[in-house]
Design a protein around this motif. Structure first.
Motif, PDB file in Angstrom:
ATOM      1  N   PRO A 113      -3.653   1.329   0.873  1.00  0.00           N
ATOM      2  CA  PRO A 113      -4.487   1.022  -0.303  1.00  0.00           C
ATOM      3  C   PRO A 113      -3.709   0.472  -1.491  1.00  0.00           C
ATOM      4  CG  PRO A 113      -5.093   3.136   0.638  1.00  0.00           C
ATOM      5  CD  PRO A 113      -3.851   2.703   1.344  1.00  0.00           C
ATOM      6  N   PHE A 114      -2.425   0.801  -1.591  1.00  0.00           N
ATOM      7  CA  PHE A 114      -1.656   0.292  -2.729  1.00  0.00           C
ATOM      8  C   PHE A 114      -1.234  -1.175  -2.536  1.00  0.00           C
ATOM      9  CE2 PHE A 114       1.385   2.762  -0.112  1.00  0.00           C
ATOM     10  CZ  PHE A 114       2.293   1.777   0.231  1.00  0.00           C
ATOM     11  N   VAL A 115      -1.587  -1.741  -1.359  1.00  0.00           N
ATOM     12  CA  VAL A 115      -1.319  -3.169  -1.113  1.00  0.00           C
ATOM     13  C   VAL A 115      -2.610  -3.941  -0.889  1.00  0.00           C
ATOM     14  CG1 VAL A 115      -0.150  -4.862   0.364  1.00  0.00           C
ATOM     15  CG2 VAL A 115       0.973  -2.691  -0.174  1.00  0.00           C
ATOM     16  N   THR A 116      -3.450  -3.467   0.044  1.00  0.00           N
ATOM     17  CA  THR A 116      -4.737  -4.122   0.311  1.00  0.00           C
ATOM     18  C   THR A 116      -5.832  -3.069   0.452  1.00  0.00           C
ATOM     19  OG1 THR A 116      -4.361  -4.112   2.711  1.00  0.00           O
ATOM     20  CG2 THR A 116      -3.667  -6.076   1.496  1.00  0.00           C
ATOM     21  N   GLU A 117      -7.071  -3.493   0.223  1.00  0.00           N
ATOM     22  CA  GLU A 117      -8.218  -2.598   0.358  1.00  0.00           C
ATOM     23  C   GLU A 117      -8.907  -2.808   1.702  1.00  0.00           C
ATOM     24  OE1 GLU A 117     -10.793  -3.346  -2.917  1.00  0.00           O
ATOM     25  OE2 GLU A 117      -9.403  -2.569  -4.427  1.00  0.00           O
ATOM     26  N   ASP A 118      -9.602  -1.769   2.153  1.00  0.00           N
ATOM     27  CA  ASP A 118     -10.453  -1.858   3.339  1.00  0.00           C
ATOM     28  C   ASP A 118      -9.699  -2.328   4.576  1.00  0.00           C
ATOM     29  OD1 ASP A 118     -12.873  -1.590   4.695  1.00  0.00           O
ATOM     30  OD2 ASP A 118     -13.471  -3.670   4.314  1.00  0.00           O
ATOM     31  N   ILE A 129       9.518  -1.166   0.443  1.00  0.00           N
ATOM     32  CA  ILE A 129       8.660  -0.175  -0.224  1.00  0.00           C
ATOM     33  C   ILE A 129       9.182   0.132  -1.626  1.00  0.00           C
ATOM     34  CG2 ILE A 129       7.859   2.215  -0.187  1.00  0.00           C
ATOM     35  CD1 ILE A 129       7.835   2.038   2.874  1.00  0.00           C
ATOM     36  N   PHE A 130      10.488   0.309  -1.745  1.00  0.00           N
ATOM     37  CA  PHE A 130      11.080   0.617  -3.050  1.00  0.00           C
ATOM     38  C   PHE A 130      10.834  -0.509  -4.055  1.00  0.00           C
ATOM     39  CE2 PHE A 130      14.714   0.043  -5.952  1.00  0.00           C
ATOM     40  CZ  PHE A 130      14.619   1.217  -6.677  1.00  0.00           C
ATOM     41  N   LEU A 131      11.054  -1.739  -3.625  1.00  0.00           N
ATOM     42  CA  LEU A 131      10.931  -2.882  -4.531  1.00  0.00           C
ATOM     43  C   LEU A 131       9.492  -3.119  -4.989  1.00  0.00           C
ATOM     44  CD1 LEU A 131      13.415  -5.458  -2.929  1.00  0.00           C
ATOM     45  CD2 LEU A 131      13.752  -4.072  -4.980  1.00  0.00           C
ATOM     46  N   ILE A 132       8.535  -3.074  -4.035  1.00  0.00           N
ATOM     47  CA  ILE A 132       7.150  -3.376  -4.434  1.00  0.00           C
ATOM     48  C   ILE A 132       6.554  -2.261  -5.287  1.00  0.00           C
ATOM     49  CG2 ILE A 132       6.761  -4.827  -2.406  1.00  0.00           C
ATOM     50  CD1 ILE A 132       5.056  -2.554  -1.240  1.00  0.00           C
ATOM     51  N   HIS A 182       3.172  -3.958 -10.037  1.00  0.00           N
ATOM     52  CA  HIS A 182       2.301  -2.896 -10.536  1.00  0.00           C
ATOM     53  C   HIS A 182       0.819  -3.086 -10.204  1.00  0.00           C
ATOM     54  CE1 HIS A 182       5.853  -1.476 -12.561  1.00  0.00           C
ATOM     55  NE2 HIS A 182       5.994  -2.632 -13.192  1.00  0.00           N
ATOM     56  N   SER A 183       0.502  -4.025  -9.328  1.00  0.00           N
ATOM     57  CA  SER A 183      -0.886  -4.182  -8.899  1.00  0.00           C
ATOM     58  C   SER A 183      -0.923  -4.503  -7.412  1.00  0.00           C
ATOM     59  CB  SER A 183      -1.583  -5.304  -9.685  1.00  0.00           C
ATOM     60  OG  SER A 183      -1.108  -6.573  -9.271  1.00  0.00           O
ATOM     61  N   ARG A 202       1.419  -7.053  -4.913  1.00  0.00           N
ATOM     62  CA  ARG A 202       2.101  -6.535  -3.713  1.00  0.00           C
ATOM     63  C   ARG A 202       1.652  -7.276  -2.457  1.00  0.00           C
ATOM     64  NH1 ARG A 202       0.717  -0.531  -5.915  1.00  0.00           N
ATOM     65  NH2 ARG A 202       2.410  -0.397  -7.464  1.00  0.00           N
ATOM     66  N   LYS A 203       0.356  -7.593  -2.390  1.00  0.00           N
ATOM     67  CA  LYS A 203      -0.179  -8.305  -1.232  1.00  0.00           C
ATOM     68  C   LYS A 203       0.468  -9.675  -1.091  1.00  0.00           C
ATOM     69  CE  LYS A 203      -4.515  -9.993   0.793  1.00  0.00           C
ATOM     70  NZ  LYS A 203      -5.994 -10.072   0.647  1.00  0.00           N
ATOM     71  N   VAL A 204       0.665 -10.361  -2.210  1.00  0.00           N
ATOM     72  CA  VAL A 204       1.259 -11.699  -2.195  1.00  0.00           C
ATOM     73  C   VAL A 204       2.701 -11.662  -1.674  1.00  0.00           C
ATOM     74  CG1 VAL A 204       2.042 -13.609  -3.655  1.00  0.00           C
ATOM     75  CG2 VAL A 204      -0.208 -12.606  -4.037  1.00  0.00           C
ATOM     76  N   ILE A 205       3.396 -10.546  -1.884  1.00  0.00           N
ATOM     77  CA  ILE A 205       4.774 -10.410  -1.396  1.00  0.00           C
ATOM     78  C   ILE A 205       4.808  -9.891   0.039  1.00  0.00           C
ATOM     79  CG2 ILE A 205       6.979  -9.244  -1.735  1.00  0.00           C
ATOM     80  CD1 ILE A 205       6.334 -11.391  -3.826  1.00  0.00           C
TER      81      ILE A 205
END
Length: 226
Positions: free
Chosen positions: A63-68, A117-120, A125-126, A130-133
């Motif tokens: 969830p902290f990267v993509t939803e659903d 994980i550490f870097l993102i 912060h959104s 994170r998804k774009v990376i």
């Protein structure tokens, strides 16, 4: 009116089932390795590549990267630990030179996942950022997973034998690519469409090679892997 969300969920469940079959398809290969107490001419490349691929997709589905994308997390989390088990079997029955290669690659993969994980989480912060990376990284490693059998395909063409290219793994790769491409098209996600579209083609090529060289395969003969 057709509920694309519901259809996508159904496709995702089917995708989980097919991916489960993909992850389990090497079982006959590892039974053969266990019985002979040797990796023979089987190669660990597809399994090592899949560890990193599953790890990255597990991160992508959080969830902290993509939803659903819970269905993406569940199957890739399962695959991550299963592929580690496969790699462990290869490690046990390999020569020291191959063991060293497996150890170095595996440790490198774990370090890479930890760094990502550490870097993102530290600098982004959104979820959108994170998804774009994470998305492009997933594309790269998913393609690597699908094309890891290239070394095996080259051996098939050279020896005109499919003895060391398991049919179930090739078929499962093809079906997996098709279903996850469909899943991503229903709710456009290029990060899932691109690698799985390529995976569909890769799996199809493997099946074509299998059909071409099945008759020329001498199942009882050892084949030089050089």
């Amino acid at each position: 009116m057709v509920d694309t969300g519901a259809i996508r969920t159904v496709i995702g469940v089917i995708g989980n089932v097919i991916s489960f079959c993909l992850f389990m398809s090497p079982v006959p290969t590892f039974i053969s390795i266990w019985k002979s107490k040797s990796v023979q001419n089987f190669k660990p490349d597809p399994y090592i590549a899949t560890i990193l691929n599953c790890g990255m997709w597990s991160i992508y589905g959080m969830p902290f990267v993509t939803e659903d994308n819970t269905l993406v997390v569940t199957i890739n989390g399962f695959g991550f630990f299963l592929e580690i088990f496969y790699a462990l079997i290869f490690f046990v029955y390999s020569t020291w030179s191959k063991r060293r290669k497996i150890i170095l690659i595996f440790l490198g993969e774990l370090v890479f996942l930890a760094v990502v994980i550490f870097l993102i989480m530290t600098f982004l912060h959104s979820a959108k950022q994170r998804k774009v990376i994470v998305g492009p990284i997933c594309i790269v490693f998913n393609i690597l997973m699908y094309f890891a059998p290239l070394t095996v395909m080259r051996q098939v063409i050279r020896t005109k034998s499919v003895k060391y290219m398991p049919f179930l793994l090739s078929f499962a790769n093809f079906a997996n690519g098709v279903i996850w491409t469909t899943y991503a098209l229903l709710k456009w996600d290029p990060f899932i469409v691109i690698p799985n579209g390529i995976g569909t083609v890769s799996g199809l090529v493997q099946l074509i090679l299998y059909a071409m060289y099945y008759r020329t395969t001498k199942w009882d003969e050892e084949i030089d892997s050089v």
